[in-house]
Design an enzyme around this catalytic site. Structure first.
Site, PDB file in Angstrom:
ATOM      1  N   ALA A  99       0.832  -1.208   0.000  1.00 32.34           N
ATOM      2  CA  ALA A  99       0.000   0.000   0.000  1.00 32.34           C
ATOM      3  C   ALA A  99       0.862   1.252   0.000  1.00 32.34           C
ATOM      4  O   ALA A  99       1.986   1.242   0.503  1.00 32.34           O
ATOM      5  CB  ALA A  99      -0.926   0.011   1.209  1.00 32.34           C
ATOM      6  N   ASP A 100       0.307   2.314  -0.556  1.00 30.20           N
ATOM      7  CA  ASP A 100       0.954   3.618  -0.506  1.00 30.20           C
ATOM      8  C   ASP A 100      -0.126   4.688  -0.509  1.00 30.20           C
ATOM      9  O   ASP A 100      -1.150   4.533  -1.169  1.00 30.20           O
ATOM     10  CB  ASP A 100       1.892   3.824  -1.693  1.00 30.20           C
ATOM     11  CG  ASP A 100       2.808   5.015  -1.473  1.00 30.20           C
ATOM     12  OD1 ASP A 100       3.763   4.884  -0.691  1.00 30.20           O
ATOM     13  OD2 ASP A 100       2.543   6.083  -2.054  1.00 30.20           O
TER      14      ASP A 100
END
Length: 182
Positions: A64-65
């Site tokens: 995730a980012d």
């Protein structure tokens, strides 16, 4: 095994809303973005490269980012207190977008998605910005604020998933994970 490819304490806490049975780890990856990439594309690209080192048989990996975007410009983590104050002045009284890209992957299949949440800040005085920066909270956060902490005092309203702003859109993620091995 479920692997969260992140060292973010916020993401670990949010994933625990779905399951306690996971391992959190991260690899040192090159997060340089291709020229001209849009914020929604950037987070999806980064979620893929963060997940990639951990994809192996028997495991499901989550990468995730999260980025804050104002007028299509990505506001990353501030370099110092002055940079944090600069970002907060830009966000003051304005609506911005928070994008989180998530990749869920096994060796057999992969799904990548992006969630956008709109956040409206109150108009902020220089004193409010200074006091918030002095808490130290904005220094390790995209866009120089954390909605789950003192930064919540800056936010007038949001449109979308609150947990997306914290760093992991858990309601959409749980639906995607149901297509994998959970």
């Amino acid at each position: 095994m479920l692997i969260l490819a992140s060292q973010s304490p916020r993401r670990r806490e949010l994933l625990k809303l779905i399951t306690e049975d996971f391992v959190a780890t991260a690899a040192d990856v090159d997060e340089t973005l291709p020229e001209g990439v849009r914020p929604d594309e950037a987070v999806q690209y980064l979620s893929k490269i963060k997940a990639a080192p951990f994809i192996k048989d028997g495991d499901t990996v989550i990468g995730a980012d999260t980025v804050v975007s104002l007028d299509g410009i990505i506001l990353g983590k501030p370099q110092d207190e002055q940079d944090a104050a600069r970002m907060l002045r830009l966000l003051s009284g304005r609506c911005h977008s928070v994008f989180t890209g998530v990749t869920v992957a096994t060796p057999e299949k992969s799904t990548t998605f992006c969630v956008e949440t709109k956040v409206q800040f109150f108009p902020l005085t220089d004193r409010e910005i200074e006091r918030y920066v002095l808490t130290g909270e904005p220094l390790d956060k995209a866009g120089a604020y954390g909605i789950q902490g003192y930064g919540s005092l800056l936010v007038e309203k949001i449109d979308g998933d609150y947990f997306n702003v914290v760093g992991l859109p858990v309601s959409k993620l749980v639906r995607i994970l149901s297509n994998f091995t959970l």
